[in-house]
Design a protein around this motif. Structure first.
Motif, PDB file in Angstrom:
ATOM      1  N   TYR A 125      -7.462  -2.944   1.115  1.00  0.00           N
ATOM      2  CA  TYR A 125      -6.417  -3.798   0.536  1.00  0.00           C
ATOM      3  C   TYR A 125      -6.671  -5.266   0.873  1.00  0.00           C
ATOM      4  O   TYR A 125      -6.527  -6.153   0.039  1.00  0.00           O
ATOM      5  CB  TYR A 125      -5.029  -3.364   1.056  1.00  0.00           C
ATOM      6  N   ASN A 163      -7.390   7.664   4.513  1.00  0.00           N
ATOM      7  CA  ASN A 163      -7.156   8.124   3.138  1.00  0.00           C
ATOM      8  C   ASN A 163      -7.373   9.634   3.012  1.00  0.00           C
ATOM      9  O   ASN A 163      -6.913  10.245   2.050  1.00  0.00           O
ATOM     10  CB  ASN A 163      -8.059   7.383   2.141  1.00  0.00           C
ATOM     11  N   GLU A 181       0.884  -1.184   0.000  1.00  0.00           N
ATOM     12  CA  GLU A 181       0.000   0.000   0.000  1.00  0.00           C
ATOM     13  C   GLU A 181       0.917   1.228   0.000  1.00  0.00           C
ATOM     14  O   GLU A 181       1.777   1.351   0.873  1.00  0.00           O
ATOM     15  CB  GLU A 181      -0.935  -0.021   1.222  1.00  0.00           C
ATOM     16  N   PHE A 233       1.382  -1.676   6.289  1.00  0.00           N
ATOM     17  CA  PHE A 233       0.936  -1.282   4.942  1.00  0.00           C
ATOM     18  C   PHE A 233       1.503  -2.235   3.883  1.00  0.00           C
ATOM     19  O   PHE A 233       1.510  -1.930   2.683  1.00  0.00           O
ATOM     20  CB  PHE A 233       1.318   0.186   4.656  1.00  0.00           C
ATOM     21  N   GLU A 289      -3.453  -2.625  -5.961  1.00  0.00           N
ATOM     22  CA  GLU A 289      -3.680  -1.178  -5.731  1.00  0.00           C
ATOM     23  C   GLU A 289      -4.898  -0.675  -6.503  1.00  0.00           C
ATOM     24  O   GLU A 289      -5.845  -0.139  -5.892  1.00  0.00           O
ATOM     25  CB  GLU A 289      -2.395  -0.401  -6.068  1.00  0.00           C
TER      26      GLU A 289
END
Ligand SMILES: NC(=O)c1ccc[n+]([C@@H]2O[C@H](COP(=O)([O-])OP(=O)(O)OC[C@H]3O[C@@H](n4cnc5c(N)ncnc54)[C@H](O)[C@@H]3O)[C@@H](O)[C@H]2O)c1
Ligand SMILES: OC[C@H](O)C(O)[C@@H](O)CO
Length: 358
Positions: free
Chosen positions: A307, A112, A95, A139, A156
């Motif tokens: 994710y 985000n 990520e 991440f 992604e």
């Protein structure tokens, strides 16, 4: 891979259409929770191509040379002293944006939206088209054995789509219209199907993209015409048998005519989600939104759980991201791959890391 003897060649944008390769120092772990990752594959995103062509996206302007790329998968080569979830050799999806973890959006569960986000290949931060990358361990998402590193690079854009479809709160049996059949639109359509939508209509202006969408996941397709938005909407409703309109409409094109059509194709009380990023300001059919009590939402990147769900969808065979990969090129051919994406000949191009043998 031993970082001491391996290449940290990086693909760098100096200014529009001026790129270079440079061997940069291998980065070091910044804290005990970090891991060092050898980058295996990186997909090219429309935003990378936009920086390459124009040197800026909105107020993000490339002032100093910047490494491109943010859609990557890699292999862990070193872990910090506090890392318990990963070890050297683990294959991961990366990520690529790191929030501050302290501000109101971060603490409210919407990291985000962190104003201090450090996002790869968004100036002033370098991207992942490089040999080695340092990331916080949380991440980095371990890939199950049945998910390849090439598929890992597609996590992604799939996470972008997961976030959009979650914003739309798609439920089983619903009808969903997706404007745009580029990688993001295709993945939104596939995720909507995986969430149980019984009808998924892909709309684009390019017929070959729609033919792919039909073979990939969409139940219906519609080639948008140069006619009034209301007329395109009426055609979509008729051809896809959506009397009264669609439960959910997602824009994954960013194009003004498509956004206008969306507000006319959504049903009374339906949901509209803006995923596409085109012009900053457009003419928007606000009366349709008001009279139909449309729930309209934005969607930006991905957040908590996106994710993980994206990886689960691939591992569980619900979204076949492999089909989107048009080709993989060696690192030194990165610029050619950018040209191919710009020419629109391909869906998703991958660039192998500088230490990856093809
Ligand atoms: N919200 C986010 O966090 C996020 C993240 C990544 C990408 N994006 C945006 O999502 C959009 C899609 O990304 P992509 O990589 O698939 O881009 P893309 O350019 O490959 O796809 C856009 C598609 O829209 C189609 N299109 C253009 N005009 C249209 C119209 N009038 N009606 C219907 N379709 C039309 C194009 O033919 C193309 O197939 C882009 O705007 C991108 O910037 C948003
Ligand atoms: O998938 C993430 C997107 O490409 C990025 O947000 C980019 O559009 C701006 O940094």
């Amino acid at each position: 891979m031993d970082p001491k003897s391996a290449s940290n060649l990086s693909f760098i944008l100096n200014k529009p259409h001026d790129v270079a390769f440079a061997d940069r120092p291998v980065p070091s772990l910044q804290g005990p929770h970090d891991v060092l990752v050898g980058v295996n594959y990186t997909g090219i995103c429309g935003s990378d191509v936009h920086y390459w062509e124009h040197g800026a996206i909105g107020h993000f302007v490339v002032k100093d040379p910047m490494v491109l790329g943010h859609e990557s998968a890699g292999t862990v080569v070193e872990v910090g002293s506090a890392v318990t979830t990963l070890s050297a050799g683990d294959r991961i999806a990366l990520e690529p944006g790191y929030p501050c973890r302290r501000c109101a959006p971060c603490l409210g569960g919407r990291y985000n939206l962190c104003p201090d986000m450090r996002f790869a290949a968004t100036p002033p931060y370098d991207g992942t088209l490089t040999g080695f990358w340092v990331a916080p361990a949380d991440f980095c998402y371990k890939l199950p054995d049945n998910v390849s590193l090439q598929e890992g690079a597609l996590i992604e854009p799939l996470a972008v789509a997961v976030h959009i479809v979650r914003q739309a709160a798609v439920t089983p049996g619903q009808s969903v219209v997706v404007m745009g059949a580029g990688p993001v639109g295709l993945l939104c359509a596939a995720v909507a199907r995986a969430f149980g939508a019984s009808k998924v209509v892909s709309v684009d202006i390019v017929e070959s993209k729609l033919a792919f969408a039909k073979s990939f996941c969409s139940t219906h397709i519609y080639t948008s015409q140069r006619i009034a938005a209301e007329d395109n909407a009426a055609n979509i409703k008729r051809e896809a048998d959506l009397e009264g309109g669609a439960d959910v409409v997602i824009d994954a094109s960013g194009a003004e005519p498509s956004i206008q059509t969306s507000l006319h194709v959504v049903r009374m009380g339906g949901t509209y989600v803006q995923g596409g990023m085109g012009k900053s300001d457009i003419t928007f059919p606000i009366m349709a939104m008001c009279l139909k009590e449309v729930t309209a939402k934005g969607s930006f990147r991905y957040g908590s759980g996106d994710y993980k769900l994206a990886i689960d969808l691939v591992a569980g065979g619900k979204v076949d991201v492999k089909r989107l990969i048009s080709g993989t090129v060696p690192f030194k051919e990165a610029e050619d791959a950018f040209k191919k994406v710009k020419e629109g000949e391909v869906i998703k191009m991958l660039i192998a890391g500088p230490n990856e043998k093809l």
